[in-house]
Design an enzyme around this catalytic site. Structure first.
Site, PDB file in Angstrom:
ATOM      1  N   HIS A 192       1.018  -1.210   0.229  1.00 15.45           N
ATOM      2  CA  HIS A 192       0.000  -0.086   0.010  1.00 15.45           C
ATOM      3  C   HIS A 192       0.791   1.337   0.049  1.00 15.45           C
ATOM      4  O   HIS A 192       0.526   2.204  -0.851  1.00 15.45           O
ATOM      5  CB  HIS A 192      -0.971  -0.086   1.142  1.00 15.45           C
ATOM      6  CG  HIS A 192      -1.635   1.169   1.277  1.00 15.45           C
ATOM      7  ND1 HIS A 192      -2.903   1.229   0.764  1.00 15.45           N
ATOM      8  CD2 HIS A 192      -1.488   2.418   2.232  1.00 15.45           C
ATOM      9  CE1 HIS A 192      -3.517   2.640   1.053  1.00 15.45           C
ATOM     10  NE2 HIS A 192      -2.534   3.339   1.776  1.00 15.45           N
ATOM     11  N   GLU A 193       1.840   1.252   0.882  1.00 12.07           N
ATOM     12  CA  GLU A 193       2.845   2.458   0.876  1.00 12.07           C
ATOM     13  C   GLU A 193       3.704   2.717  -0.296  1.00 12.07           C
ATOM     14  O   GLU A 193       3.801   3.700  -0.922  1.00 12.07           O
ATOM     15  CB  GLU A 193       3.640   2.268   2.060  1.00 12.07           C
ATOM     16  CG  GLU A 193       3.102   2.103   3.547  1.00 12.07           C
ATOM     17  CD  GLU A 193       1.987   3.640   3.580  1.00 12.07           C
ATOM     18  OE1 GLU A 193       2.200   4.675   3.131  1.00 12.07           O
ATOM     19  OE2 GLU A 193       1.127   3.232   4.214  1.00 12.07           O
ATOM     20  N   HIS A 235       1.602   4.328  -2.805  1.00 11.96           N
ATOM     21  CA  HIS A 235       1.529   6.079  -2.821  1.00 11.96           C
ATOM     22  C   HIS A 235       2.958   6.408  -3.662  1.00 11.96           C
ATOM     23  O   HIS A 235       2.705   7.489  -4.327  1.00 11.96           O
ATOM     24  CB  HIS A 235       1.788   6.291  -1.498  1.00 11.96           C
ATOM     25  CG  HIS A 235       0.536   6.216  -0.505  1.00 11.96           C
ATOM     26  ND1 HIS A 235      -0.661   6.923  -1.062  1.00 11.96           N
ATOM     27  CD2 HIS A 235       0.115   5.837   0.643  1.00 11.96           C
ATOM     28  CE1 HIS A 235      -1.768   6.745  -0.265  1.00 11.96           C
ATOM     29  NE2 HIS A 235      -1.289   6.044   0.791  1.00 11.96           N
TER      30      HIS A 235
END
Length: 245
Positions: A108-109, A112
């Site tokens: 998920h990070e 980004h």
């Protein structure tokens, strides 16, 4: 002060409390869901023994991104991507952990980081409004408090406008977070980082995390609604009082 003002003010506060209860319960449930889902899948190693750091690298490389740093940071669920130094910071329970939770959170990070690398429009918009939002959050409550104490509609209105920037920021954040999770899960699947059963675990962790952002937006929108209702009630009370003089 006319009764109309007190009735409207009472209605504004009662409406706030009435809506606050389910939103507060949603927020508490979302936080508990995140913690429980993370703990559950933090106890299960993935079949490839892929660590969080390796998962983040895999997501980045799958999108042709090679210049993002990955570092370990202390704390629990302190994982984040910082565009200022183009670095993904993974918590100790994610960085070197070969668990399902670690892969989901790290991916998920990395999602980004990919958003910034590809110039994803909502994330660029969020970055652009951050300075204004910081000013709004710093001064809005001061102006709102002064407006309420001094019965000054102008100060109250400026405070509401500044506070609304926080709500707008929360609204922009939703597609950014949802898209990062979508990128993460899509890459996990296409690159075979987790098997089908493990992917359901990663999806559970990220879905629970997404609920916290929804709850934050609803809470901010509710506070904004309360201030707007108070502003309208005071304005109506003044007009009503002025007409009786």
């Amino acid at each position: 002060m006319p009764y109309y003002y007190y009735d409207s003010y009472f209605l504004a506060n009662n409406l706030y409390v009435l809506i606050l209860i389910p939103i507060l319960l949603l927020s508490l449930w979302a936080q508990a869901k995140v913690s429980s889902s993370f703990r559950r899948y933090q106890a299960v190693n993935n079949s490839r023994h892929l660590t969080g750091r390796e998962a983040a690298e895999a997501v980045l490389h799958a999108h042709g991104v090679y210049d993002v740093g990955i570092r370990c940071v202390s704390g629990q669920l302190t994982d984040h991507y910082d565009p200022r130094d183009n670095t993904i910071y993974l918590s100790e329970s994610v960085y070197n952990a070969p668990t399902i939770s670690a892969v989901g959170v790290a991916a998920h990070e990395a999602g980004h980081a990919v958003q910034y690398a590809e110039g994803y429009s909502p994330v660029r918009l969020r970055s652009a409004v951050i300075p204004v939002t910081q000013i709004g959050s710093r001064f809005s409550f001061i102006l709102l408090l002064l407006g309420l104490i001094l019965y000054n509609q102008s100060l109250l209105l400026v405070g509401i406008v500044l506070f609304s920037l926080t709500t707008i920021f929360q609204l922009i954040t939703l597609p950014v977070e949802f898209n990062a999770s979508h990128r993460a899960l899509e890459t996990i699947s296409s690159q075979g980082l987790l098997d089908e059963e493990e992917q359901r675990g990663a999806r559970s962790v990220l879905s629970a995390a997404a609920l916290t952002y929804v709850a934050a937006l609803l809470m901010s929108a509710l506070q904004l609604l309360r201030f707007v209702l108070i502003f309208l009630a005071r304005g109506g009370g003044r007009r009503d009082g002025g007409g009786r003089r």
